[in-house]
Scaffold this motif. Structure first.
Motif, short mmCIF file in Angstrom:
data_model
loop_
_atom_site.label_atom_id
_atom_site.label_comp_id
_atom_site.label_asym_id
_atom_site.label_seq_id
_atom_site.Cartn_x
_atom_site.Cartn_y
_atom_site.Cartn_z
N PRO A 170 0.84 -1.20 0.00
CA PRO A 170 0.00 0.00 0.00
C PRO A 170 0.87 1.25 0.00
CG PRO A 170 0.04 -0.98 2.18
CD PRO A 170 0.76 -1.92 1.28
N PHE A 171 0.33 2.34 -0.53
CA PHE A 171 1.06 3.60 -0.49
C PHE A 171 0.93 4.19 0.91
CE2 PHE A 171 -0.72 3.62 -4.97
CZ PHE A 171 0.38 2.97 -5.48
N GLN B 281 4.17 10.69 -12.61
CA GLN B 281 3.16 10.66 -11.54
C GLN B 281 3.64 9.86 -10.35
OE1 GLN B 281 -0.01 9.06 -13.93
NE2 GLN B 281 -1.04 11.03 -14.13
N THR B 282 4.36 8.77 -10.64
CA THR B 282 4.89 7.95 -9.55
C THR B 282 5.91 8.72 -8.73
OG1 THR B 282 4.54 6.00 -10.89
CG2 THR B 282 6.01 5.77 -9.03
N MET B 283 6.79 9.44 -9.42
CA MET B 283 7.78 10.26 -8.71
C MET B 283 7.10 11.29 -7.84
SD MET B 283 10.72 11.36 -11.34
CE MET B 283 10.97 10.36 -12.76
N LYS B 284 6.10 11.96 -8.45
CA LYS B 284 5.46 13.09 -7.79
C LYS B 284 4.61 12.63 -6.61
CE LYS B 284 2.28 15.06 -10.01
NZ LYS B 284 1.28 15.77 -10.79
N SER B 285 3.86 11.56 -6.80
CA SER B 285 2.88 11.18 -5.78
C SER B 285 3.37 10.11 -4.82
CB SER B 285 1.59 10.67 -6.45
OG SER B 285 1.12 11.60 -7.37
N ILE B 286 4.38 9.35 -5.21
CA ILE B 286 4.85 8.28 -4.33
C ILE B 286 6.27 8.57 -3.82
CG2 ILE B 286 5.31 5.81 -4.11
CD1 ILE B 286 2.38 6.44 -4.54
N SER B 287 7.21 8.68 -4.75
CA SER B 287 8.61 8.79 -4.33
C SER B 287 8.88 10.04 -3.49
CB SER B 287 9.53 8.79 -5.54
OG SER B 287 9.32 7.64 -6.29
N ILE B 288 8.48 11.20 -4.02
CA ILE B 288 8.81 12.43 -3.31
C ILE B 288 8.09 12.51 -1.96
CG2 ILE B 288 8.75 14.95 -3.39
CD1 ILE B 288 9.28 14.81 -6.32
N PRO B 289 6.77 12.25 -1.88
CA PRO B 289 6.15 12.29 -0.55
C PRO B 289 6.78 11.29 0.42
CG PRO B 289 4.47 12.29 -2.23
CD PRO B 289 5.77 12.05 -2.93
#
Lengths: 303, 369
Positions: free
Chosen positions: A135-136, B261-269
């Protein structure tokens, strides 16, 4: 299962000779099951798929059709290429930089390894659930609506409100539907804003399944979805998979032969070296396999 | 209870699997070390022979009871490191104390006799803040200069560092990363005077001939310090981005999100706290940076006028120490120690903050392999 007529036909034609001969050739065995017809239309059709990781030939010349609205299990010992095969079906292997893929995979007759295939579109139609729940680190609600938001199907947030396009109601509906489908709604409906990492392992995995269902896929790929879970959580996931097969095409990689026997309609056996050795109705594979190697593997003499 | 104390001490020094008889050797080695230190303090001339005795005893011990002697040596090394740092800190604070007593808060705010009440009264930028011959000392302009340079450096190193780290961890091919990551780390090791000299010669000259007539300024110092902090920011930021579990990124891509989108919404946060820790760490180093700033704007000890004028110039806390101490009187030296204490506190706080944030990140991602 539904295909008893075809089943008996094969039995009559070939049975004794091939299963009892240990020295049979691969080609003979292959000839037996490749002309087999499954119930339903092929959803995915794989032709001569080869995968290399650098110099390592991880998947050798695999061809198999996956029928729609059924559960297809992929079994075999570790390192046999079953996960590699699964990851080819939604082109997740593209993310492995050393991977080299050759062959054809058709989804509803459309080649997915075409150079101009839209990967976003493909992965929307072919969803994936991973071995360990992933999960995120966001709220349960945000986990579910992640896909649709990224696809632009749901607009949310400050900008959307400013433009008068806030889809919070659609989102709520979607979250409820997906969580109900994944049999998680009753457990989490009162804490949709809680961080998903606070859920138990089994709940996390069902959340991941719900997240996958939220984008309305046609095919769901599962890579050992229950291997990190306890028996009760595993049972829930298995029930869920059987349920999903009514509407979706499900492909499951599993280590557990009992699990494959319990939940799948057809089973593909991969053995060491990245070969697809046999692919048939699950009952047939477990009760009366064509190949001696498969029988040895299933009865525990090998692998 | 009491008889257990020697046993515990013995266990700490010798370990719980010590050989019999090792105690004697370790004790002798320890005593000779203490004797060496004492001789050094009271009759330095005989310290060297004593050191030789200590080395000899240790060598004998190394041959006979290696494990126990090695244990003693690690203990000695740790104790001396901690003591050294402790003594330096204590010395710094005690040296700054007289100046604190003499000048009081005037050091930190506005020179004595120049108090202004109410903030609408603009700070007296024309007044003299730093004039040792008249006994006027205020560190306010230098603190303000430090703030301006730091803010500009963050503005340079923050975005550039983040995007650089993103490129290395998410976009670059394995081959490219193999070259870029060590390259960036080497940049961090270049002596700061080199950066300062380049900043002064190239950047300053360029700005003077192309845009402004003004000479050395906060802007140029800030940019150069930002560039100096950049390798640290990129390197630590990249570490934290790479530590985001790839299963999480896979999950996002498999659902049909694009790489961006993955970088912006997952990796960076997920790596956010690590990235902020990287920036704080990089800037913490830059704040303490002396030579580059001193090379670019050695002169000036007044407040910028107006306060936000980045084209003005003034010494920062570090460059003040570097440029003044050679010619300073005793009372000025005391004030410089206060500048040292302020720097110590600022950089110490930043480094603690960055470590705290990094720990939070580890906690957040725990259970995600």
């Amino acid at each position: 299962m539904s295909n008893t007529a075809a089943d008996t036909e094969i039995d009559m034609d070939t049975d004794t000779e091939t299963t009892t001969t240990t020295g049979e050739s691969q080609e003979e065995v292959k000839a037996e099951w490749t002309d087999y017809d499954f119930a339903g239309q092929p959803k995915l059709s794989v032709e001569n798929l080869n995968v290399w990781y650098g110099d390592d030939h991880a998947l050798k010349d695999v061809s198999m059709d996956i029928p729609e609205e059924s559960v297809t299990a992929l079994i075999g010992p570790s390192g046999c290429g079953k996960s590699t095969y699964l990851r080819c079906l939604n082109r997740m292997n593209d993310r492995i930089k050393v991977a080299n893929i050759d062959g054809s995979v058709e989804l509803d007759g459309m080649e997915i390894y075409d150079t101009n295939t839209n990967l976003v579109e493909l992965r929307k139609r072919v969803g994936m659930v991973f071995q360990a729940p992933n999960p995120f680190p966001k709220s349960i609600r945000d986990n579910i609506s992640y896909g649709p938001r990224k696809h632009g199907d749901i607009n949310k947030g400050f900008l959307a409100r400013l433009l008068g396009q806030d889809d919070s109601d659609e989102e709520a509906e979607l979250v409820e539907r997906a969580l109900k489908q994944a049999a998680l709604w009753d457990e989490v409906s009162d804490r949709l804003d809680a961080n998903a990492l606070g859920l138990s392992g089994g709940q996390q995995q069902r959340l991941c399944i719900a997240r996958c269902l939220a984008t309305d896929p046609e095919v769901i790929l599962m890579d050992e979805p229950a291997s990190a879970l306890d028996p009760i959580a595993t049972a829930k996931i298995e029930d869920l998979i059987e349920d999903l097969a009514k509407d979706y095409t499900v492909v499951v990689v599993t280590h557990s032969m009992q699990q494959a026997a319990r939940i799948s309609d057809q089973t593909a056996v991969f053995l060491t070296g990245g070969e697809l050795v046999e692919y048939d109705d699950t009952d047939k594979i477990f009760e009366n396999p064509e190949s001696q190697r498969v029988e040895d593997y299933i009865t525990g003499k090998f692998g | 209870m009491l008889e257990r104390v020697p046993a515990t001490a013995r266990k700490t020094i010798l370990g719980d699997d010590s050989e019999d008889g090792s105690l004697l050797v370790v004790a002798i080695a320890g005593l000779t070390l203490v004797a060496t230190i004492l001789t050094f303090l009271f009759t330095p001339a005989y310290a060297l022979p004593m050191l030789a005795v200590f080395v000899a005893v240790t060598a004998v011990g190394w041959v006979t009871y290696q494990a126990e002697i090695a244990r003693l040596l690690t203990l000695v090394a740790t104790v001396s490191t901690v003591l050294t740092v402790g003594f330096i800190t204590a010395f710094l604070f005690s040296s700054a104390f007289p100046a604190f007593v003499e000048h009081g808060l005037g050091l930190l705010i506005i020179p004595e006799g120049q108090w202004f009440f109410g903030l609408d009264a603009v700070l007296p930028v024309d007044e003299s803040y730093w004039n040792p011959s008249n006994d006027v000392y205020s560190l306010l302009p230098m603190m303000w200069a430090t703030v301006i340079v730091t803010v500009i450096a963050i503005a340079v190193a923050g975005p550039l560092g983040l995007f650089g780290a993103l490129f290395i961890s998410e976009v670059a091919s394995d081959r490219m990363r193999e070259f870029i990551k060590p390259g960036v780390e080497i940049l961090a090791g270049i002596p700061s005077i080199v950066y300062g000299f380049i900043g002064f010669q190239v950047l300053n000259g360029f700005i003077q001939t192309s845009f402004l007539d003004e000479g050395a300024s906060f802007l140029i110092a800030g940019i150069v310090v930002g560039i100096m902090a950049l390798p640290t920011v990129v390197s630590v930021g990249e570490d934290s981005l790479s530590s985001v579990p790839s299963s999480m990124k896979d999950g996002s891509v498999a659902i049909g999100a694009t790489q961006w989108q993955t970088m912006k919404s997952i990796s960076i946060p997920a790596a956010f706290s690590g990235i902020s820790a990287a920036i704080i760490l990089g800037i913490g180093r830059a704040v303490g940076e002396t030579m580059a700033v001193a090379a670019i704007m050695a002169a000036g000890v007044g407040l910028a006028n107006p306060l936000f004028d980045v084209f003005d110039a003034s010494a920062t806390l570090t460059s003040l120490i570097a440029t003044q101490y050679g010619s300073a009187s005793e009372s000025t030296i005391d004030v410089l120690f206060v500048a040292g204490v302020i720097l110590f506190v600022i950089v110490g706080t930043m480094s603690v903050a960055s470590q705290y944030i990094e720990q939070q990140m580890k906690k957040k991602l725990k259970g995600q392999q």
